[in-house]
Write a protein that holds these residues in place. Structure first.
Motif, mmCIF file in Angstrom:
data_model
loop_
_atom_site.group_PDB
_atom_site.id
_atom_site.type_symbol
_atom_site.label_atom_id
_atom_site.label_comp_id
_atom_site.label_asym_id
_atom_site.label_seq_id
_atom_site.Cartn_x
_atom_site.Cartn_y
_atom_site.Cartn_z
ATOM 1 N N GLU A 27 42.597 33.207 66.233
ATOM 2 C CA GLU A 27 43.181 34.382 66.876
ATOM 3 C C GLU A 27 43.340 35.529 65.879
ATOM 4 N N TRP A 28 43.704 36.707 66.410
ATOM 5 C CA TRP A 28 43.640 37.915 65.595
ATOM 6 C C TRP A 28 44.570 37.936 64.379
ATOM 7 N N LYS A 31 42.745 36.061 61.670
ATOM 8 C CA LYS A 31 41.529 36.795 61.324
ATOM 9 C C LYS A 31 41.862 38.064 60.544
ATOM 10 N N LEU A 32 42.946 38.726 60.908
ATOM 11 C CA LEU A 32 43.342 39.949 60.209
ATOM 12 C C LEU A 32 43.721 39.643 58.768
ATOM 13 N N GLN A 81 51.692 43.397 69.910
ATOM 14 C CA GLN A 81 50.614 43.231 70.875
ATOM 15 C C GLN A 81 51.159 43.284 72.297
ATOM 16 N N MET A 157 42.774 47.333 72.431
ATOM 17 C CA MET A 157 42.313 45.955 72.512
ATOM 18 C C MET A 157 41.454 45.739 73.759
ATOM 19 N N GLY A 187 38.650 37.001 68.653
ATOM 20 C CA GLY A 187 39.788 37.168 67.762
ATOM 21 C C GLY A 187 39.446 38.041 66.577
ATOM 22 N N ILE A 190 39.217 41.749 67.675
ATOM 23 C CA ILE A 190 40.533 42.367 67.793
ATOM 24 C C ILE A 190 41.100 42.658 66.405
ATOM 25 N N ALA A 191 40.981 41.683 65.492
ATOM 26 C CA ALA A 191 41.476 41.878 64.132
ATOM 27 C C ALA A 191 40.783 43.050 63.457
#
Length: 218
Positions: A27-28, A31-32, A81, A157, A187, A190-191
């Motif tokens: 998920e983001w 990943k971020l 979010q 997003m 994901g 989005i990141a």
């Protein structure tokens, strides 16, 4: 959830609040953190939670109550979010927006650089009604203006993961398989979108534009 980083000399601690879109290694938030070696993200993502649930636990997040963090660097930014669960749980447009405004104002009052995403694509999974889809569209339209007026970062997003050839649905390459959630590629998308907003903040040369502090990422 804590995503550790390696570059302790340039450590930037950030907070995040999310629903099931943020609760896993694909998920983001994860990943971020992977896109930035100097990021540590503290937060929690709980499936089914909506904006009202976020408001209920925002103060704990801001104070780091119940969160395990042994470092000395103070949080400097907060990513909020928007959640599809709000309209899906019966909230009307005004409630969705007012609760998000409360979240934004709490983050700003804590003197955090604040970044907000809009609601994601609800897809053709059958879990959303046409009326709820209208709330999402109106919410996303109005949220952008709210973010501009309050001087916070805005991440689209919805557009990031939507199929341009089939509006209202997730791009097949990003679809987890249920038409509502994203896979690892989604994901990361989005990141990356969030990271691009962070880069815009980083590129600020004065504090006048959008109220951001230009030296935040120095």
């Amino acid at each position: 959830i804590i995503y550790n980083v390696s570059d302790q000399d340039r450590l930037k601690v950030g907070l995040f609040i999310s629903d099931s879109y943020g609760n896993g290694v694909d998920e983001w938030p994860s990943k971020l953190a992977g896109l930035n070696s100097n990021f540590m993200l503290l937060g929690a993502s709980n499936g089914g939670e909506d904006h009202g649930d976020f408001v209920a636990r925002m103060d704990d997040l801001l104070s780091l109550d119940t969160y395990t963090y042994n470092g000395t660097a103070k949080p400097e930014f907060c990513i909020i979010q928007s959640s599809l669960n709000s309209p899906n749980n019966g909230d009307d447009l005004d409630t969705c927006l007012s609760e998000m405004i409360t979240l934004i104002e709490k983050s700003l009052a804590a003197e955090l650089v604040t970044i907000v995403t809009n609601m994601a694509v609800f897809g053709d999974s059958g879990s959303m009604s046409a009326a709820e889809g209208q709330i999402i569209a109106q919410y996303n339209y109005r949220l952008r203006s709210i973010c501009i007026s309050k001087g916070v970062g805005f991440v689209d997003m919805y557009k990031t993961i939507a199929d341009p050839d089939n509006p209202g649905n997730i791009l097949p390459a990003y679809d987890f398989g249920d038409g509502t959630h994203v896979n690892a590629a989604g994901g990361l998308a989005i990141a990356t979108a969030i990271n691009n907003v962070i880069k815009d903040i980083r590129s600020e040369t004065t504090t006048a534009k959008s109220g951001f502090v230009s030296s935040w990422f120095s």
